[in-house]
Design an enzyme around this catalytic site. Sequence first.
Site, PDB file in Angstrom:
ATOM      1  N   SER A  51       0.849  -1.197   0.000  1.00 13.35           N
ATOM      2  CA  SER A  51       0.000   0.000   0.000  1.00 13.35           C
ATOM      3  C   SER A  51       0.883   1.244   0.000  1.00 13.35           C
ATOM      4  O   SER A  51       0.403   2.348  -0.286  1.00 13.35           O
ATOM      5  CB  SER A  51      -0.937   0.000   1.215  1.00 13.35           C
ATOM      6  OG  SER A  51      -0.220  -0.263   2.406  1.00 13.35           O
ATOM      7  N   ASP A  91       6.030  -6.873   2.698  1.00 13.91           N
ATOM      8  CA  ASP A  91       5.076  -7.310   1.675  1.00 13.91           C
ATOM      9  C   ASP A  91       5.811  -7.570   0.359  1.00 13.91           C
ATOM     10  O   ASP A  91       6.519  -6.682  -0.144  1.00 13.91           O
ATOM     11  CB  ASP A  91       4.065  -6.178   1.457  1.00 13.91           C
ATOM     12  CG  ASP A  91       2.666  -6.681   1.175  1.00 13.91           C
ATOM     13  OD1 ASP A  91       2.463  -7.908   1.112  1.00 13.91           O
ATOM     14  OD2 ASP A  91       1.771  -5.827   1.031  1.00 13.91           O
ATOM     15  N   LYS A 120       4.917 -11.326   3.378  1.00 10.80           N
ATOM     16  CA  LYS A 120       3.518 -11.587   3.070  1.00 10.80           C
ATOM     17  C   LYS A 120       3.365 -11.634   1.549  1.00 10.80           C
ATOM     18  O   LYS A 120       4.040 -10.893   0.837  1.00 10.80           O
ATOM     19  CB  LYS A 120       2.627 -10.482   3.653  1.00 10.80           C
ATOM     20  CG  LYS A 120       1.141 -10.639   3.293  1.00 10.80           C
ATOM     21  CD  LYS A 120       0.270  -9.652   4.036  1.00 10.80           C
ATOM     22  CE  LYS A 120       0.135  -8.304   3.369  1.00 10.80           C
ATOM     23  NZ  LYS A 120      -0.365  -8.314   1.985  1.00 10.80           N
ATOM     24  N   GLU A 122       0.153 -12.382  -1.676  1.00 10.32           N
ATOM     25  CA  GLU A 122      -1.278 -12.472  -1.946  1.00 10.32           C
ATOM     26  C   GLU A 122      -1.615 -13.706  -2.779  1.00 10.32           C
ATOM     27  O   GLU A 122      -0.855 -14.071  -3.680  1.00 10.32           O
ATOM     28  CB  GLU A 122      -1.743 -11.217  -2.699  1.00 10.32           C
ATOM     29  CG  GLU A 122      -1.566  -9.932  -1.908  1.00 10.32           C
ATOM     30  CD  GLU A 122      -2.079  -8.698  -2.658  1.00 10.32           C
ATOM     31  OE1 GLU A 122      -2.655  -8.841  -3.764  1.00 10.32           O
ATOM     32  OE2 GLU A 122      -1.900  -7.593  -2.123  1.00 10.32           O
ATOM     33  N   GLU A 189      -8.871  -9.933   3.609  1.00 11.14           N
ATOM     34  CA  GLU A 189      -9.237  -8.555   3.248  1.00 11.14           C
ATOM     35  C   GLU A 189     -10.539  -8.525   2.455  1.00 11.14           C
ATOM     36  O   GLU A 189     -10.739  -9.321   1.520  1.00 11.14           O
ATOM     37  CB  GLU A 189      -8.111  -7.913   2.409  1.00 11.14           C
ATOM     38  CG  GLU A 189      -8.478  -6.496   1.972  1.00 11.14           C
ATOM     39  CD  GLU A 189      -7.309  -5.683   1.418  1.00 11.14           C
ATOM     40  OE1 GLU A 189      -6.157  -6.185   1.445  1.00 11.14           O
ATOM     41  OE2 GLU A 189      -7.563  -4.548   0.977  1.00 11.14           O
TER      42      GLU A 189
HETATM   43  O1  KIV Z   1      -0.320  -3.442   1.628  1.00 13.13           O
HETATM   44  C1  KIV Z   1      -1.051  -3.404   2.620  1.00 13.13           C
HETATM   45  O2  KIV Z   1      -1.143  -2.395   3.333  1.00 13.13           O
HETATM   46  C2  KIV Z   1      -1.812  -4.603   2.944  1.00 13.13           C
HETATM   47  C3  KIV Z   1      -2.799  -4.503   4.058  1.00 13.13           C
HETATM   48  C4  KIV Z   1      -3.996  -3.767   3.616  1.00 13.13           C
HETATM   49  C5  KIV Z   1      -3.152  -5.848   4.605  1.00 13.13           C
HETATM   50  O3  KIV Z   1      -1.641  -5.601   2.321  1.00 13.13           O
END
Ligand code: KIV
Length: 272
Positions: A51, A91, A120, A122, A189
């Site tokens: 994000s 992420d 993390k 997806e 989410e």
């Molecule tokens: O990138 C992000 O901020 C996210 C969250 C919304 C879980 O993946």
Amino acid sequence: MSEAKKLTAPAVRARKVSNGDAPLVMVTAYDAPGARIADAAGVDLILVGDSLAMVVLGYDDTLQVTTADMAHHVAAVARGARGSKTLVVGDLPWLSYHVSVEDTLRNAALLVRAGATAVKLEGGRKRVPMIEAIVDAEIPVMGHIGLTPQSVHAMGGFKVQGKEANGAQVLVDDAKALVDAGCFSIVLEGVPDAVAKLVTDAVPVPTIGIGAGPHCDGQVLVFHDLLGIEDRISPKFVRRYANLGADAIAAMQAYAADVRSGAFPNDAESYH
Ligand code: KIV
């Protein structure tokens, strides 16, 4: 400064509200001051989310950031969270875990070397081979299913997922597959609260919800949303705990007025 005892991925994995544990608190952060604020507030996990692209770098979606961008910000967050007990999750951005296992491992390693304790990514069952490879390289993996922003074009927009009975079953099956592949927790989410409960009850690892209602084992919000810094869009699931955007504008206006009137700087604010 004494080092606080760091929250670990295995400790997170063991946390379930159904076992009487307190819900996990996760927030995103993208730089050292953000990490220090999150740590001082006592959050459990900091997610350096992709994000970043939208809330910090001004892009319209998350597809624009690279692993190098993410590593740059993970490193800043890790420096801000140094000595804290907060677990930092990096992420993996779009296309960093889609090409090959080797490429995926190198990208996950870049985030770990930048300071992340876990990564993390997806997606559901189709990500299992990549998750297994990362876990095999001793890197803890957090899954992310439901509304997966990296699939914005494939989904036809940022849309709530799992509304049909079949969609709910797909999410439950995906979550189980992620657990079997070794994920220590799963972000849920943009799914209906009843579906989030089905998934949460179906897996032994904690679910961390965003726009997924109260029946998860934890919650995550984006730093700029919860503090009211990003207020151009207001998703239903965001609760704003401050209005820092408006406060910052008012402070800047006061500064500008003082400069223009000659009230700043005063004698005490000058060297003599
Ligand atoms: O990138 C992000 O901020 C996210 C969250 C919304 C879980 O993946």
